[in-house]
Design an enzyme around this catalytic site. Structure first.
Site, PDB file in Angstrom:
ATOM      1  N   TYR A 122      -7.655   1.373   2.400  1.00  0.00           N
ATOM      2  CA  TYR A 122      -7.384   0.973   1.215  1.00  0.00           C
ATOM      3  C   TYR A 122      -8.264  -0.130   0.554  1.00  0.00           C
ATOM      4  O   TYR A 122      -8.869  -1.076   1.445  1.00  0.00           O
ATOM      5  CB  TYR A 122      -5.906   0.143   1.010  1.00  0.00           C
ATOM      6  N   THR A 143     -16.340  38.311 -30.761  1.00  0.00           N
ATOM      7  CA  THR A 143     -17.171  37.664 -29.676  1.00  0.00           C
ATOM      8  C   THR A 143     -18.238  37.024 -30.267  1.00  0.00           C
ATOM      9  O   THR A 143     -18.691  37.653 -31.488  1.00  0.00           O
ATOM     10  CB  THR A 143     -17.638  38.757 -28.736  1.00  0.00           C
ATOM     11  N   HIS A 144     -18.937  35.954 -29.808  1.00  0.00           N
ATOM     12  CA  HIS A 144     -20.080  35.327 -30.399  1.00  0.00           C
ATOM     13  C   HIS A 144     -19.700  34.677 -32.155  1.00  0.00           C
ATOM     14  O   HIS A 144     -20.448  34.556 -32.693  1.00  0.00           O
ATOM     15  CB  HIS A 144     -21.186  36.077 -30.490  1.00  0.00           C
ATOM     16  N   ASN A 195       0.818  -0.989   0.075  1.00  0.00           N
ATOM     17  CA  ASN A 195       0.087   0.046   0.034  1.00  0.00           C
ATOM     18  C   ASN A 195       0.791   1.428   0.063  1.00  0.00           C
ATOM     19  O   ASN A 195       0.675   2.193  -0.597  1.00  0.00           O
ATOM     20  CB  ASN A 195      -0.866  -0.223   1.241  1.00  0.00           C
ATOM     21  N   SER A 248      -5.907  14.371 -47.993  1.00  0.00           N
ATOM     22  CA  SER A 248      -7.058  13.791 -48.285  1.00  0.00           C
ATOM     23  C   SER A 248      -6.823  12.497 -49.015  1.00  0.00           C
ATOM     24  O   SER A 248      -6.120  12.231 -50.066  1.00  0.00           O
ATOM     25  CB  SER A 248      -8.410  14.525 -48.843  1.00  0.00           C
ATOM     26  N   GLN A 280      -6.608  -0.132  -7.270  1.00  0.00           N
ATOM     27  CA  GLN A 280      -5.791  -0.466  -8.357  1.00  0.00           C
ATOM     28  C   GLN A 280      -5.869  -0.023  -9.794  1.00  0.00           C
ATOM     29  O   GLN A 280      -5.115   0.216 -10.534  1.00  0.00           O
ATOM     30  CB  GLN A 280      -5.607  -2.127  -8.439  1.00  0.00           C
ATOM     31  N   GLU A 326      -6.387  19.512 -34.783  1.00  0.00           N
ATOM     32  CA  GLU A 326      -7.592  18.628 -34.579  1.00  0.00           C
ATOM     33  C   GLU A 326      -7.395  17.669 -33.398  1.00  0.00           C
ATOM     34  O   GLU A 326      -8.277  17.410 -32.476  1.00  0.00           O
ATOM     35  CB  GLU A 326      -8.470  18.084 -35.671  1.00  0.00           C
ATOM     36  N   LYS A 345      -4.305   3.418 -11.640  1.00  0.00           N
ATOM     37  CA  LYS A 345      -2.970   3.459 -12.133  1.00  0.00           C
ATOM     38  C   LYS A 345      -3.224   3.859 -13.747  1.00  0.00           C
ATOM     39  O   LYS A 345      -2.354   4.867 -14.159  1.00  0.00           O
ATOM     40  CB  LYS A 345      -2.150   2.377 -12.028  1.00  0.00           C
ATOM     41  N   LYS A 396      -7.279  18.944 -50.777  1.00  0.00           N
ATOM     42  CA  LYS A 396      -7.584  19.130 -49.333  1.00  0.00           C
ATOM     43  C   LYS A 396      -5.855  19.239 -48.929  1.00  0.00           C
ATOM     44  O   LYS A 396      -5.050  18.620 -49.224  1.00  0.00           O
ATOM     45  CB  LYS A 396      -8.215  17.904 -48.756  1.00  0.00           C
ATOM     46  N   ASN A 405      -5.229  19.113 -44.654  1.00  0.00           N
ATOM     47  CA  ASN A 405      -5.958  19.155 -43.405  1.00  0.00           C
ATOM     48  C   ASN A 405      -5.286  19.317 -42.159  1.00  0.00           C
ATOM     49  O   ASN A 405      -4.105  18.727 -42.323  1.00  0.00           O
ATOM     50  CB  ASN A 405      -6.759  17.788 -43.423  1.00  0.00           C
TER      51      ASN A 405
END
Length: 437
Positions: free
Chosen positions: A327, A165-166, A120, A288, A332, A301, A335, A294, A296
């Site tokens: 405990y 903004t927005h 432990n 692509s 366990q 992302e 982890k 394309k 990308n």
């Protein structure tokens, strides 16, 4: 050196001479511990060494025996690093691997290593060392990104862009202000990581299974041998910190990647043809499989998505902590999310400098996107300077087409602290110096 080979049954610390448990039950209990403990093994060795130093201080082992242990542990670390010793399914976990290695190398002496210790506090110790080490390295990574953002901001103090903004055009802004928005957010994250490191800087070693042990363990000595500033005193509190401290660290990682996600979102938008403010060098884009046209931003992302990995880890650990005190074997399972969340965060922050270096600002496009109505606030405040109330000036500015204020004039007038004409960059640099001192 006699290095244990891949043979025989799984070695466990608790079974004595009885090893009648069905293998499928043993496999369920062990779970992924052995694989996960590969990330923790060097810290487990470090904690074992510190525990033995403490045992020598109270006379449980002699100085000569301590030296034998130290040499054996050094040998173990070397053969583990070289791949000669493999942490695999022969062992229930890293703890059993260490004890079996010591017994194999030192005979009966090796059996003294676990005196006054439980798995432990052993796992608490290596997790604590792991989290400290990882947060130190992560902090260095974050500091490097902040410094890079400072440099990029200095080079782009006069690079104009629309502010939003927005998702609607709002007021003129500069690339420097935008970049420093991320930099100061990362300074906040760095300060939070420093607070976590201070909390983690305490040794749980010597609390055993959560009740202390009937030995005058030299806990302060063991703590100092591992570089801890203090000991975690109460054994119940120490056991109850299992999972809790991991959760706190994962929350810190989530805050950090949330800031990265917002920046990645901005990059994703600004790279579209609808905005066309930013380009990325080919080192950080992909093509692509079907569309030759394309280009990308997959790196951006995936950085944006990585916080989901950490938030999943947060949810997993948090759900584990619906437990009574002391405990429980449920813990366990804390982890894997910790290690996975840390690896995901370190990977993203490690890639950020290269991504930032691959960004190309399309300055003419950004300047052209600043349309005349975006200076309306400047017009209103100009009228305030002539004695008009702000609310009257606000209404008049919607209809005033004679007063012409350029984007450059707007930026030059942004003199309040943090604005484009008064970035506060030196203050941010000073804060970084204090946080990294």
């Amino acid at each position: 050196m006699n290095v244990h080979k891949n043979k025989g049954p799984t070695n466990v610390l608790w079974s004595g001479d009885q090893q009648s448990m069905p293998p499928e039950v043993m496999a369920f209990l062990a779970g992924e511990d052995v694989r996960l403990d590969r990330a923790l093994f060097v810290y487990d060795i470090q904690g074992t060494r510190a525990h033995l130093i403490g045992l020598a201080e109270i006379g449980i082992i002699s100085d000569a025996e301590l030296n034998q242990f130290k040499q054996a542990l050094e040998d173990l670390q070397q053969v583990y690093a070289s791949g000669e010793f493999v942490l695999d399914q022969r062992f229930e976990d890293g703890h059993s691997a260490i004890e079996f290695f010591l017994t194999e190398q030192l005979g009966a002496l090796g059996k003294k290593a676990h005196t006054g210790r439980s798995r432990n506090d052993q796992v608490l110790t290596c997790l604590r060392l792991f989290m400290q080490d990882q947060l130190d390295e992560l902090s260095d990574q974050v500091s490097g990104v902040i410094e890079q953002l400072f440099s990029m901001a200095e080079a782009n103090q006069n690079t104009l862009m629309p502010g939003y903004t927005h998702l609607q055009r709002a007021m003129p802004n500069t690339v420097a202000v935008w970049l420093l928005g991320l930099a100061e957010s990362l300074l906040d994250d760095l300060e939070h990581l420093n607070g976590l490191k201070k909390l983690l800087n305490s040794s749980p070693l010597g609390t055993a299974a959560g009740f202390g042990v009937p030995l005058p363990l030299a806990r302060e000595t063991s703590a100092a041998a591992m570089g801890f500033a203090r000991v975690q005193i109460n054994p119940v509190s120490t056991q109850n910190s299992r999972g809790k401290y991991e959760l706190m660290v994962l929350h810190g990682l989530s805050y950090l990647l949330t800031d990265v996600r917002r920046f990645a979102w901005d990059l994703s938008l600004y790279m579209t043809s609808e905005f066309d403010f930013v380009g990325l060098q080919s080192s950080h884009t992909t093509g692509s499989s079907i569309m030759p046209n394309k280009n990308n931003p997959d790196v951006v992302e995936l950085m944006r998505a990585s916080v989901a990995v950490v938030d999943g880890a947060v949810a997993q650990v948090q759900s584990l902590l619906s437990l009574p005190g002391g405990y429980q074997r449920d813990l366990q399972l804390s982890k894997e999310p910790l290690i996975k969340g840390m690896q995901a965060t370190r990977e993203v922050i490690g890639l950020l400098p290269g991504l930032l270096g691959a960004v190309v600002f399309k300055k003419d496009h950004m300047r052209t996107a600043i349309s005349p109505e975006m200076m309306a606030t400047d017009q209103a405040l100009h009228k305030v300077g002539q004695g008009q109330s702000f609310r009257e000036a606000y209404l008049d500015s919607k209809q005033d087409h004679e007063l012409v204020i350029t984007p450059e004039d707007s930026i030059k007038s942004r003199v309040s602290l943090g604005g484009a004409a008064n970035l506060g960059l030196e203050l941010m640099k000073s804060r970084l110096e204090k946080l990294t001192a």
